[in-house]
Design an enzyme around this catalytic site. Structure first.
Site, mmCIF file in Angstrom:
data_model
loop_
_atom_site.group_PDB
_atom_site.id
_atom_site.type_symbol
_atom_site.label_atom_id
_atom_site.label_comp_id
_atom_site.label_asym_id
_atom_site.label_seq_id
_atom_site.Cartn_x
_atom_site.Cartn_y
_atom_site.Cartn_z
ATOM 1 N N THR A 169 0.825 -1.171 0.073
ATOM 2 C CA THR A 169 0.009 0.100 0.244
ATOM 3 C C THR A 169 0.860 1.193 -0.064
ATOM 4 O O THR A 169 2.107 1.176 0.433
ATOM 5 C CB THR A 169 -0.894 -0.044 1.236
ATOM 6 O OG1 THR A 169 -0.265 0.080 2.444
ATOM 7 C CG2 THR A 169 -1.772 -1.244 1.180
ATOM 8 N N HIS A 170 0.537 2.392 -0.615
ATOM 9 C CA HIS A 170 1.418 3.490 -0.820
ATOM 10 C C HIS A 170 2.837 3.106 -1.527
ATOM 11 O O HIS A 170 3.627 3.809 -1.089
ATOM 12 C CB HIS A 170 1.774 4.228 0.706
ATOM 13 C CG HIS A 170 0.334 4.416 1.228
ATOM 14 N ND1 HIS A 170 -0.338 5.475 1.651
ATOM 15 C CD2 HIS A 170 -0.227 3.510 2.440
ATOM 16 C CE1 HIS A 170 -1.347 5.626 2.275
ATOM 17 N NE2 HIS A 170 -1.033 4.261 2.975
ATOM 18 N N SER A 291 15.821 -1.017 -27.900
ATOM 19 C CA SER A 291 16.322 0.500 -28.132
ATOM 20 C C SER A 291 17.278 0.362 -29.326
ATOM 21 O O SER A 291 18.031 -0.660 -29.400
ATOM 22 C CB SER A 291 17.337 0.833 -26.929
ATOM 23 O OG SER A 291 18.004 1.791 -27.170
ATOM 24 N N LYS A 297 19.074 -3.175 -24.129
ATOM 25 C CA LYS A 297 17.698 -2.753 -23.560
ATOM 26 C C LYS A 297 16.454 -3.799 -24.191
ATOM 27 O O LYS A 297 16.460 -4.212 -24.948
ATOM 28 C CB LYS A 297 17.021 -1.419 -23.902
ATOM 29 C CG LYS A 297 18.143 -0.221 -23.493
ATOM 30 C CD LYS A 297 17.890 -0.116 -21.814
ATOM 31 C CE LYS A 297 16.684 0.490 -21.503
ATOM 32 N NZ LYS A 297 16.174 1.685 -21.546
ATOM 33 N N GLU A 304 3.675 0.250 -21.519
ATOM 34 C CA GLU A 304 3.725 1.979 -21.668
ATOM 35 C C GLU A 304 2.551 2.403 -22.513
ATOM 36 O O GLU A 304 1.874 3.429 -22.138
ATOM 37 C CB GLU A 304 5.163 2.069 -21.983
ATOM 38 C CG GLU A 304 6.118 2.010 -20.932
ATOM 39 C CD GLU A 304 7.614 2.203 -21.440
ATOM 40 O OE1 GLU A 304 8.046 3.272 -21.186
ATOM 41 O OE2 GLU A 304 7.982 1.295 -22.228
ATOM 42 N N TYR A 331 -32.134 17.293 -32.859
ATOM 43 C CA TYR A 331 -31.017 16.974 -33.577
ATOM 44 C C TYR A 331 -30.151 18.412 -33.810
ATOM 45 O O TYR A 331 -30.870 19.354 -34.346
ATOM 46 C CB TYR A 331 -31.281 16.234 -34.878
ATOM 47 C CG TYR A 331 -29.883 15.983 -35.615
ATOM 48 C CD1 TYR A 331 -29.019 14.858 -35.246
ATOM 49 C CD2 TYR A 331 -29.400 16.846 -36.609
ATOM 50 C CE1 TYR A 331 -27.748 14.767 -35.921
ATOM 51 C CE2 TYR A 331 -28.260 16.678 -37.295
ATOM 52 C CZ TYR A 331 -27.444 15.322 -36.936
ATOM 53 O OH TYR A 331 -26.343 15.322 -37.516
ATOM 54 N N LYS A 339 -18.834 10.834 -33.410
ATOM 55 C CA LYS A 339 -18.384 9.266 -33.993
ATOM 56 C C LYS A 339 -17.007 9.079 -33.836
ATOM 57 O O LYS A 339 -16.524 8.096 -33.398
ATOM 58 C CB LYS A 339 -18.680 9.429 -35.358
ATOM 59 C CG LYS A 339 -20.186 8.937 -35.651
ATOM 60 C CD LYS A 339 -20.843 9.077 -37.145
ATOM 61 C CE LYS A 339 -22.192 9.478 -37.031
ATOM 62 N NZ LYS A 339 -22.610 10.891 -36.443
HETATM 63 N N1 ARG Z 1 -23.903 12.838 -40.868
HETATM 64 C C1 ARG Z 1 -24.735 13.101 -40.105
HETATM 65 C C2 ARG Z 1 -24.651 12.832 -38.713
HETATM 66 O O1 ARG Z 1 -23.743 11.986 -38.379
HETATM 67 C C3 ARG Z 1 -26.196 12.514 -40.184
HETATM 68 C C4 ARG Z 1 -27.452 13.147 -39.919
HETATM 69 C C5 ARG Z 1 -27.439 14.629 -40.432
HETATM 70 N N2 ARG Z 1 -28.636 15.052 -40.391
HETATM 71 C C6 ARG Z 1 -29.032 16.141 -40.817
HETATM 72 N N3 ARG Z 1 -30.165 16.646 -40.607
HETATM 73 N N4 ARG Z 1 -28.134 17.015 -41.269
HETATM 74 O O2 ARG Z 1 -24.868 13.217 -37.708
#
Ligand code: ARG
Length: 476
Positions: A169-170, A291, A297, A304, A331, A339
């Site tokens: 610990t520590h 290395s 090495k 890492e 939206y 994404k």
């Molecule tokens: N490429 C857009 C996204 O990933 C899809 C939805 C677009 N919708 C719109 N009304 N422009 O969010």
């Protein structure tokens, strides 16, 4: 039936945008490259096609399109899937995203029938559906990766049965533990990660399709039909929320980042333990690198990088939360930015798991070096204290008494076992030597026998349980 007369027309500046009807000017090329997402959302293609097939079949079942039209759409989509898989599909920024690419390829094949696919659907509910399918699939793969890692730790724990190591610990020597107990502690952490993943999967597995852009649709669709076809467990109940809800993305990014933090902690520990200074572990050479200047090495670069890559995953959680914090209802195009973060977290964790499991499977303890250090650091002090407590001494008194004994041992540069009975008697009235059975790392470990402790019998029970949990197909 009313007909538009420009249904297949392309503008002078490239393909007509699907939303172009109201526009008098073409999209600026700089905007096309700024706003495109196909360069990264093309990985949604399979799920987009699955979603479109389910949608088309539902439209036919609801008699919004004919059965023949649905069949043509499904066949066309399967052809497109084949083209994408074979690398014969052309992607261009002018068509923005994967959804428009697939729809426009379908229309090229089928003409007006292709133009019916987007009936009762918006890209807003479409992308939300695709992303949920993608995340669901990723969660299942990652769960499998975590299971493999748990199995590697369990395998290592079984190979090292009986080996006692210093517990810290520590980062200071604390009490002796079984190496197996320590290795199983990682199984627990990854089990919680898997539970969180399963929990998050439940909230992800809700169907947004049918929410339209934000208000739903006036067409007589059947969302239950699509739910069943795509394996969702529920249908989202509020169209405004469903088309823009990205809680599942944040949750998943967090769950993945916590798993990455566990991996990072483990990597840090093993980097230390495999140093010349510790010398506890021998890492498999195939998982180390050298290395370019120092010929001797053998570096733990894989560990890492596991530690290092977790940083970006933690950053992704923050990016996603900040992305959402300023958005009004429904939206907003900002959501397209979700994404790259979540794809990165998924890819990164998968990559980490891909090397972590075999690295664990190929690692060995250097028993001689571990055992040689067990006499250092008075690892048995707590065991002696508890033995005194068991004889009726108040805890605070026992703590102080053993503290004095440790000080005495330190002064003489010996271990507690090497103190004489006289030295013990000076601190503990009635010392008759029987409490020596609490001393020494091995005996100390054996006495830690309460549930969840490190005694060999307890750890053997846990290993048997893990064996069941990780290898019986029902539970694994
Ligand atoms: N490429 C857009 C996204 O990933 C899809 C939805 C677009 N919708 C719109 N009304 N422009 O969010």
């Amino acid at each position: 039936m009313p007909q538009s007369n420009d249904s297949q027309q392309a503008s002078a500046n490239g393909p007509q945008k699907v939303w172009g009807g109201v526009f008098r000017e073409p999209t600026d090329k700089r905007v096309e490259s700024f706003s495109e997402s196909v360069s990264f959302d093309k990985r949604l293609a399979d799920h987009d096609i699955d979603g479109s097939i389910a949608h088309a079949r539902m439209l036919a079942a609801c008699e919004i399109i004919t059965a023949e039209e649905a069949t043509a759409i499904v066949d066309g989509l399967e052809e497109i899937r084949g083209e994408i898989t074979a690398g014969r599909f052309e992607f261009t920024a002018a068509k923005e995203d994967i959804h428009l690419h697939i729809e426009s390829a379908l229309t090229t094949k089928l003409g007006d029938i292709g133009r019916k696919l987007h009936t009762a659907r918006s890209r807003n509910d479409q992308v939300a559906t695709d992303l949920r399918l993608y995340c669901r699939h990723a969660m299942d793969r990652i769960d499998g990766g975590l299971l493999e890692l748990q199995r590697s730790f369990l395998g290592f724990a079984m190979r090292e049965q009986g080996l006692v190591i210093p517990g810290y610990t520590h980062l200071r020597r604390a009490q002796p533990v079984l190496a197996s107990h320590q290795l199983l502690s990682w199984c627990e952490k990854f089990a919680r990660d898997r539970e969180r993943l399963a929990d998050c999967r439940g909230r992800t597995n809700v169907l947004p399709l049918g929410s339209g852009a934000l208000a739903g649709t006036s067409l007589p669709i059947d969302r239950e039909h699509v739910k069943h076809a795509l394996g969702f467990t529920a249908v989202a109940a509020n169209s405004l929320d469903a088309a823009s809800d990205r809680d599942f993305v944040c949750e998943l990014a967090f769950v993945l980042s916590l798993a990455a933090v566990h991996l990072s902690q483990w990597a840090e520990e093993w980097i230390l333990w495999s140093t010349e200074e510790f010398g506890f572990l021998q890492l498999p050479e195939g998982f180390c690198t050298g290395s370019s200047i120092m010929p001797q090495k053998i570096n733990p670069d894989v560990l890492e990088l596991i530690r290092g890559k977790s940083a970006r995953m933690i950053g992704n959680v923050q990016s996603l939360l900040v992305l959402l914090k300023g958005l009004p209802t429904a939206y907003n195009r900002d959501l397209q930015e979700d994404k790259e973060s979540i794809f990165d977290s998924i890819d990164t964790l998968q990559a980490m798991l891909g090397v972590a499991a075999p690295l664990v499977a190929g690692t060995k303890f250097d028993h001689a070096r571990v055992v040689a250090t067990l006499g250092r650091g008075h690892l048995d002090a707590t065991s002696l204290m508890e033995a005194l407590i068991a004889q009726g001494m108040p805890q605070r008194t026992a703590h102080e008494t053993v503290g004095h004994l440790v000080r005495q041992a330190m002064t003489r540069n010996v271990s507690l076992t090497e103190l004489t009975d006289q030295e013990f008697s000076r601190e503990c009235a009635g010392w008759d030597g029987t409490l020596r059975s609490a001393l020494g790392a091995f005996r100390a470990v054996e006495r830690m026998d309460s549930f969840g402790s490190t005694a060999p019998a307890r750890v053997a029970d846990q290993m048997a349980l893990w064996q069941q949990r990780l290898f019986s197909s029902a539970d694994a």
